[in-house]
Every structure is written in C-alpha cells, then in structure tokens.
Design an enzyme around this catalytic site. Structure first.
Site, PDB file in Angstrom:
ATOM      1  N   TRP A 138       0.791  -1.245   0.000  1.00 41.22           N
ATOM      2  CA  TRP A 138       0.000   0.000   0.000  1.00 41.22           C
ATOM      3  C   TRP A 138       0.813   1.280   0.000  1.00 41.22           C
ATOM      4  CZ3 TRP A 138       0.728  -2.388   4.840  1.00 41.22           C
ATOM      5  CH2 TRP A 138       1.333  -1.582   5.780  1.00 41.22           C
ATOM      6  N   ASN A 139       2.044   1.208   0.553  1.00 42.68           N
ATOM      7  CA  ASN A 139       2.756   2.475   0.737  1.00 42.68           C
ATOM      8  C   ASN A 139       3.392   2.907  -0.577  1.00 42.68           C
ATOM      9  OD1 ASN A 139       4.610   0.263   0.972  1.00 42.68           O
ATOM     10  ND2 ASN A 139       6.136   1.741   1.558  1.00 42.68           N
ATOM     11  N   LYS A 152      -0.995  -5.315 -10.024  1.00 43.87           N
ATOM     12  CA  LYS A 152      -2.002  -5.462  -8.966  1.00 43.87           C
ATOM     13  C   LYS A 152      -1.727  -4.454  -7.859  1.00 43.87           C
ATOM     14  CE  LYS A 152      -3.291  -8.205  -5.023  1.00 43.87           C
ATOM     15  NZ  LYS A 152      -3.313  -6.955  -4.272  1.00 43.87           N
ATOM     16  N   GLY A 211       6.798  -6.255  -1.102  1.00 42.71           N
ATOM     17  CA  GLY A 211       5.925  -6.554   0.037  1.00 42.71           C
ATOM     18  C   GLY A 211       6.733  -7.210   1.140  1.00 42.71           C
ATOM     19  N   GLY A 212       6.062  -7.960   1.985  1.00 42.78           N
ATOM     20  CA  GLY A 212       6.740  -8.583   3.123  1.00 42.78           C
ATOM     21  C   GLY A 212       7.363  -9.930   2.749  1.00 42.78           C
ATOM     22  N   GLU A 262      11.398  -7.193  -3.641  1.00 45.51           N
ATOM     23  CA  GLU A 262      11.798  -6.024  -2.835  1.00 45.51           C
ATOM     24  C   GLU A 262      11.034  -6.135  -1.527  1.00 45.51           C
ATOM     25  OE1 GLU A 262      13.980  -3.778  -3.482  1.00 45.51           O
ATOM     26  OE2 GLU A 262      14.372  -4.247  -5.580  1.00 45.51           O
ATOM     27  N   LEU A 263      11.751  -6.501  -0.456  1.00 50.89           N
ATOM     28  CA  LEU A 263      11.026  -6.848   0.770  1.00 50.89           C
ATOM     29  C   LEU A 263      11.316  -5.881   1.909  1.00 50.89           C
ATOM     30  CD1 LEU A 263      11.676 -10.670   0.343  1.00 50.89           C
ATOM     31  CD2 LEU A 263       9.876  -9.272  -0.669  1.00 50.89           C
ATOM     32  N   CYS A 266      10.048   0.988   3.649  1.00 53.16           N
ATOM     33  CA  CYS A 266      10.881  -0.225   3.710  1.00 53.16           C
ATOM     34  C   CYS A 266      12.297   0.118   4.136  1.00 53.16           C
ATOM     35  CB  CYS A 266      10.872  -0.921   2.360  1.00 53.16           C
ATOM     36  SG  CYS A 266      11.318   0.170   1.021  1.00 53.16           S
ATOM     37  N   GLU A 302      10.342  -6.199  11.977  1.00 55.10           N
ATOM     38  CA  GLU A 302       9.985  -4.958  11.290  1.00 55.10           C
ATOM     39  C   GLU A 302       8.663  -4.413  11.852  1.00 55.10           C
ATOM     40  OE1 GLU A 302       8.792  -5.201   7.145  1.00 55.10           O
ATOM     41  OE2 GLU A 302       9.911  -3.385   6.665  1.00 55.10           O
TER      42      GLU A 302
HETATM   43  P1  NAD Z   1       2.224  -7.766   1.896  1.00 56.33           P
HETATM   44  O1  NAD Z   1       3.363  -8.668   1.591  1.00 56.33           O
HETATM   45  O2  NAD Z   1       1.221  -8.197   2.898  1.00 56.33           O
HETATM   46  O3  NAD Z   1       1.384  -7.399   0.573  1.00 56.33           O
HETATM   47  C1  NAD Z   1       1.989  -6.928  -0.591  1.00 56.33           C
HETATM   48  C2  NAD Z   1       1.126  -7.279  -1.771  1.00 56.33           C
HETATM   49  O4  NAD Z   1       1.115  -8.691  -1.937  1.00 56.33           O
HETATM   50  C3  NAD Z   1      -0.339  -6.855  -1.666  1.00 56.33           C
HETATM   51  O5  NAD Z   1      -0.744  -6.329  -2.918  1.00 56.33           O
HETATM   52  C4  NAD Z   1      -1.053  -8.168  -1.382  1.00 56.33           C
HETATM   53  O6  NAD Z   1      -2.388  -8.213  -1.827  1.00 56.33           O
HETATM   54  C5  NAD Z   1      -0.209  -9.145  -2.175  1.00 56.33           C
HETATM   55  N1  NAD Z   1      -0.333 -10.546  -1.774  1.00 56.33           N
HETATM   56  C6  NAD Z   1      -0.741 -11.056  -0.592  1.00 56.33           C
HETATM   57  N2  NAD Z   1      -0.706 -12.407  -0.626  1.00 56.33           N
HETATM   58  C7  NAD Z   1      -0.245 -12.748  -1.852  1.00 56.33           C
HETATM   59  C8  NAD Z   1       0.040 -13.998  -2.481  1.00 56.33           C
HETATM   60  N3  NAD Z   1      -0.158 -15.156  -1.856  1.00 56.33           N
HETATM   61  N4  NAD Z   1       0.515 -13.962  -3.744  1.00 56.33           N
HETATM   62  C9  NAD Z   1       0.748 -12.800  -4.400  1.00 56.33           C
HETATM   63  N5  NAD Z   1       0.477 -11.589  -3.845  1.00 56.33           N
HETATM   64  C10 NAD Z   1      -0.004 -11.564  -2.585  1.00 56.33           C
HETATM   65  O7  NAD Z   1       2.923  -6.415   2.294  1.00 56.33           O
HETATM   66  P2  NAD Z   1       2.275  -5.197   3.047  1.00 56.33           P
HETATM   67  O8  NAD Z   1       2.127  -5.595   4.473  1.00 56.33           O
HETATM   68  O9  NAD Z   1       1.117  -4.696   2.275  1.00 56.33           O
HETATM   69  O10 NAD Z   1       3.483  -4.128   2.887  1.00 56.33           O
HETATM   70  C11 NAD Z   1       4.475  -3.980   3.798  1.00 56.33           C
HETATM   71  C12 NAD Z   1       5.730  -4.732   3.427  1.00 56.33           C
HETATM   72  O11 NAD Z   1       6.239  -4.286   2.169  1.00 56.33           O
HETATM   73  C13 NAD Z   1       6.835  -4.458   4.433  1.00 56.33           C
HETATM   74  O12 NAD Z   1       7.515  -5.641   4.754  1.00 56.33           O
HETATM   75  C14 NAD Z   1       7.747  -3.496   3.689  1.00 56.33           C
HETATM   76  O13 NAD Z   1       9.051  -3.444   4.160  1.00 56.33           O
HETATM   77  C15 NAD Z   1       7.637  -3.994   2.294  1.00 56.33           C
HETATM   78  N6  NAD Z   1       8.072  -2.966   1.324  1.00 56.33           N
HETATM   79  C16 NAD Z   1       9.262  -3.133   0.647  1.00 56.33           C
HETATM   80  C17 NAD Z   1       9.708  -2.158  -0.242  1.00 56.33           C
HETATM   81  C18 NAD Z   1      11.000  -2.318  -1.011  1.00 56.33           C
HETATM   82  O14 NAD Z   1      11.182  -1.635  -2.019  1.00 56.33           O
HETATM   83  N7  NAD Z   1      11.928  -3.163  -0.595  1.00 56.33           N
HETATM   84  C19 NAD Z   1       8.946  -1.022  -0.443  1.00 56.33           C
HETATM   85  C20 NAD Z   1       7.756  -0.872   0.262  1.00 56.33           C
HETATM   86  C21 NAD Z   1       7.335  -1.859   1.138  1.00 56.33           C
END
Ligand code: NAD
Length: 487
Positions: A149-150, A173, A226-227, A248-249, A282, A379
């Site tokens: 989301w961010n 997505k 994402g995470g 990118e986590l 992140c 985190e």
């Molecule tokens: P998340 O991993 O819960 O969700 C990210 C995305 O993945 C969402 O769009 C979600 O719907 C989707 N998703 C969920 N389950 C899935 C699956 N089984 N298969 C495919 N897609 C799926 O992350 P969050 O909690 O929304 O965001 C926070 C995380 O993102 C933190 O860990 C943060 O550090 C990381 N982040 C990393 C960067 C980077 O550039 N390294 C940048 C921003 C955020």
C-alpha cells in the site's frame, strides 16, 4: 461514495466483486473498490499476452515506446496534485510527501522513456569463419507486478517504467489497502495512448487475486514488493509457471551515529528515516546504533524533535505525521511495542495508542541497551525507533549486520576513512553516508538477505525485463558438410 474500476484490455470495468476502502484518518469507508478475482485476473493476463504478440505494440520501435512513456510522464506531472490527494485520502500518507513524491515519479518514467531505445543487443566475434552471430534483447514476456500500500505510484513506476521500455506487457495489482491512486493512474495510461492490453491495472486480495496472478501460466516474470512471508508464497507459486522473480522486501535498517558526526544533521536524518511516512517505509532506519559517549545528547535531541512533530490530518500541508494505513498495521505496531517493553525496552517517548478517530500512532523511541528486545529484530513498518549503543567501530559494524535483512543503512561520521570501511563492511543494498532516504531513477535500489533480490532503478533494471535470443546466420553458399558432426 466514490467508485473505482479495473483497467483491463484498454477498458474500464467493474470487478467480480467490490469492497469498501477505509480512510485511515477517520476509520470510515470513503470509496468502493473493484475486487478482481480469478476470472478478472485471467482476462487481464490474456489481454496482456495478446498485446505482447498481436496488435500495434510488438511492431512499435523502441523509440516509439519511449515517446509513449514520455507522454505518460507528462500526464503524471500534470495530474500529480490530484493523484497525491487520492493517495493521501486512501492511505493516510501525508500530502506534503505524496505531492513531492508523485511529481518525482514522473522523472522515473522520463528516465525509462530515454532508456527504451538504448537497450542494445550484441554482435559476437564467433569462432567460426562462415557464421555471423548476434544477441537480441527481447522483452521477457508478460510481467505480473504486485505492490504493497505504501507509495504505490512510486513502487510501480520502478517496475512499469523499465518493463515498458523493454517492450513487455503487464498486469499490475494494486494493494487492497489504498488502491485508489493506481486505479486512477490507469486513466493516464489510457490517455497516453498505450495500445489495449499493454498495461492492465487491477486490485484484489492476496489469495484470490495476487496468487492467481503470480502463478498464471502466461506470466513470465513476477516483480514483487511486500513482506518476506508473502514473498515466500510468490516464490512457491512461481514453481508452477517457472516465472522468474524479483523481490523487494522489508528491512530493519541500521542507522549508525559516531561521536564525531554533525549531531544536528544526523537528528534530522534520523527523524526522516523513521518518522517520515509514519515509519511505513521499507528503508526506515529503525535501529539507531549510537556511540555511547554521545548517546544521551543524541537521544535528547531526537526526543525533542519527536515530541514536536505535528500529528494531524494527512490532507493538511502542515502535518508531518499522519495516520497508519490500516487498523491492522496499528495493532501490529502496538503489540510489538508492548512485547518489547515487557522484555525491558524503555519507552523514551510515545508508545501509546492515542484517543480519537483514525489509525494514529505517535513517534515512539525505545531504549533497548542491554535488552534482548524483539523491536531490534522484527519490522514495525511504523514510527518506532529502537536504540542501542556501542563503544568501538567493530562493535557498531557487528550490531549493524546483526539482522536477517539488508535493505538500507546510514552512517554518520566526519571521518572519511572510517566511512569507507563501513560502506564496505555493511551488508545492505544501500549505504547512505551523512544522508538518509535519498533515491533517484538513476541509482539502483534493492536488498540483501531477507530484503530480497533484484534491483530497481538504473539501466540494469530495464535489462532485467529482457531475455536474450542468440541468432546464428551462416554466410557460406556451400552445402552444409557432414550432418553427423556438430558445427
Ligand atoms: P504484503 O506482503 O502483505 O502485501 C503486498 C502485496 O502482496 C499486496 O498487494 C497483497 O495483496 C499481495 N499478496 C498477498 N498475498 C499474496 C500472495 N499469496 N501472492 C501474491 N500476492 C499476494 O505487504 P504489506 O504488508 O502490504 O506491505 C508492507 C511490506 O512491504 C513491508 O515488509 C515493507 O518493508 C515492504 N516494502 C518493501 C519495499 C522495497 O522496495 N523493498 C517497499 C515498500 C514496502
């Protein structure tokens, strides 16, 4: 309430279902979002696959693709205030930052617009006299892009820009939390004139939308932000279509302050590193590793700044810290602060959920010296800083590297030779020296360890969206000799 739509095959449409989006500043629903499920995802991928091989896109020159990207960049710049307001409304990120960030997103598209016709193949000096051999760089295929989301416009620009420059087609997505800015961005893609199916933008939930997209048989690459836990699902799913992945986590980035640093400047950088974007970054510099002799002075400076931060409506230009994006995120942060304080972490400031509406959480500082605090390891993705102190450079480096992550890091010192030793010794994809949270389309970005793999930004990121094809051309008019011997 406002209604948003999916963008599939060049047309705007409703999803199989819909859901309400919550305004984090009030905690109440403000818009209906379309929810893409299996059939919508399939339609989006099929349309991207068609656009990759049929219609105008594969016939365009790289320069023409670049021109479309320039047009998109201009549209983003012209619409930045509107997009910023939407992002602020839907995610709670302060307008002060979304306005500046989205204007800068246009520069990312400009950078990749310029790169489109600079992706070159190669001619090989082959070891056979009657052969000419080339390497062609072709688009990797249909790319699935999944973002959290961010900063969705920013996190998608570093994927969409290079992928389109390379000639790929894509399904992006948006996160189910705050998808408004990306769904609106689809209108600019449409107006820029990309052929139908080249860019599809959907939103939906993890299992029904994200997972279906990632494992679709026609997806060649998954670009995920994402995470780490979700990333594991992404990688497992890629076992089905054997798509390549870039991840990118998260992070638990160290912010090291030596006694000789300009403490006033380091304080500002630390505030930017942990409280900006309400810590939902992140690269948040969430572990302050400070030289013991200046710890008290530095923490006092930080405390003063943290307590002076203006918390308020994210739509107010004067606000410095807005709400967290979701109620779930606030619960996670609150529980982790509580666990840490139960383990002995001392709360210097903040640490308590305020009364009133919205998902607010105050800037929080935890002194973790001598404590085995989970806040030093896990985190938050929120405005919570954990502090430990050190006496020697070796100890500082050991503490900095004591993490499963490796995304970003900061070093504050006036000692040039020490800065060089640390930039070499720190195990992270980004080292900022006497600065923090600086990014550019020109500079690659990405992590080590559980912070993921792959790099976004820079020329190499565009090459990652290509695959090479080796072409052999025989120049002899003589018949092919002995067919039973490999040439
Ligand atoms: P998340 O991993 O819960 O969700 C990210 C995305 O993945 C969402 O769009 C979600 O719907 C989707 N998703 C969920 N389950 C899935 C699956 N089984 N298969 C495919 N897609 C799926 O992350 P969050 O909690 O929304 O965001 C926070 C995380 O993102 C933190 O860990 C943060 O550090 C990381 N982040 C990393 C960067 C980077 O550039 N390294 C940048 C921003 C955020």
């Amino acid at each position: 309430m406002q209604r948003f739509q999916l963008y599939i095959d060049g047309a705007f449409c409703d999803g199989e279902a819909s859901f309400e989006s919550i305004d984090p500043a009030t905690g109440t629903a403000w818009a209906y979002m379309p929810e893409a499920r299996e059939a919508d995802v399939d339609r989006a991928v099929e349309s991207a696959h068609r656009a990759l091989y049929e219609g105008p896109w594969p016939g365009m020159t790289a320069t023409q693709r670049g021109k479309l990207l320039y047009k998109l960049a201009d549209l983003i710049a012209a619409n930045a205030p509107r997009l910023a307001e939407l992002e602020t409304r839907d995610t709670g990120k302060i307008i002060r930052e979304t306005s500046a960030q989205i204007a800068y997103v246009a520069e990312y598209y400009r950078y990749y617009a310029g790169i489109a016709d600079k992706i070159e193949g190669a001619y090989l000096p082959i070891d056979k006299p009657d052969m000419e051999v080339w390497l062609r760089r072709e688009p990797i295929g249909v790319v699935a892009m999944v973002v959290p989301w961010n900063s969705q416009l920013f996190l998608s620009a570093v994927k969409v820009g290079p992928a389109l420059a390379a000639g790929c087609t894509l399904v992006l997505k948006a996160s189910e939390d705050g998808p408004a800015p990306l769904l609106e961005f689809a209108r600019l893609v449409h107006d820029a004139g990309f052929p139908p199916g080249v860019v599809n933008i959907i939103t939906g939930f993890g299992p029904s939308c994200g997972a279906t997209l990632g494992r679709h048989p026609k997806i060649a690459h998954v670009a995920f932000t994402g995470g780490p836990e979700t990333a594991r699902h992404v990688v497992r799913n890629s076992a089905e279509n054997l798509a390549s992945t870039s991840l990118e986590l998260g992070g638990k980035s160290p912010f090291i302050v030596f006694a000789d640093a300009d403490l006033e400047s380091a304080t500002n950088a630390q505030v930017s590193g942990i409280f900006a974007a309400t810590g939902q970054s992140c690269v948040a510099g969430s572990r302050l590793i400070v030289e013991r002799s200046v710890k008290d002075r530095f923490v006092a400076l930080l405390k003063r700044k943290a307590e002076a931060v203006r918390i308020g409506s994210p739509l107010d230009m004067a606000t410095e810290v807005g709400p967290l994006a979701t109620a779930r995120q606030r619960q996670h942060i609150d529980a982790l602060v509580e666990r840490s304080s139960a383990m002995g972490a001392r709360i210097v400031t903040g640490g308590r959920v305020p009364e009133g509406e919205g998902f607010y959480y105050p800037p929080t500082i935890l002194d973790c010296d001598g404590v085995d605090s989970p806040s030093l390891v896990e985190e938050f993705f929120g405005p919570v800083l954990s502090i430990v102190s050190f006496e020697t450079e070796e100890e500082a480096l050991r503490l900095a590297n004591d993490t499963v992550y490796g995304l970003a890091s900061g070093v504050f010192t006036q000692n040039l030779t020490r800065a060089h030793r640390l930039m070499k010794g720190i195990r992270a994809g980004v080292v900022w020296v006497n600065t923090y949270r600086a990014v550019s389309p020109i500079a690659p970005f990405g992590g080590f360890g559980l912070s993921g793999h792959g790099r976004e930004g820079g020329l190499a990121a565009a090459l990652d969206y290509t695959r090479t094809k080796t072409v052999w051309l025989r120049t002899s008019d003589d018949p092919i000799p002995d067919p039973f011997v490999m040439r």
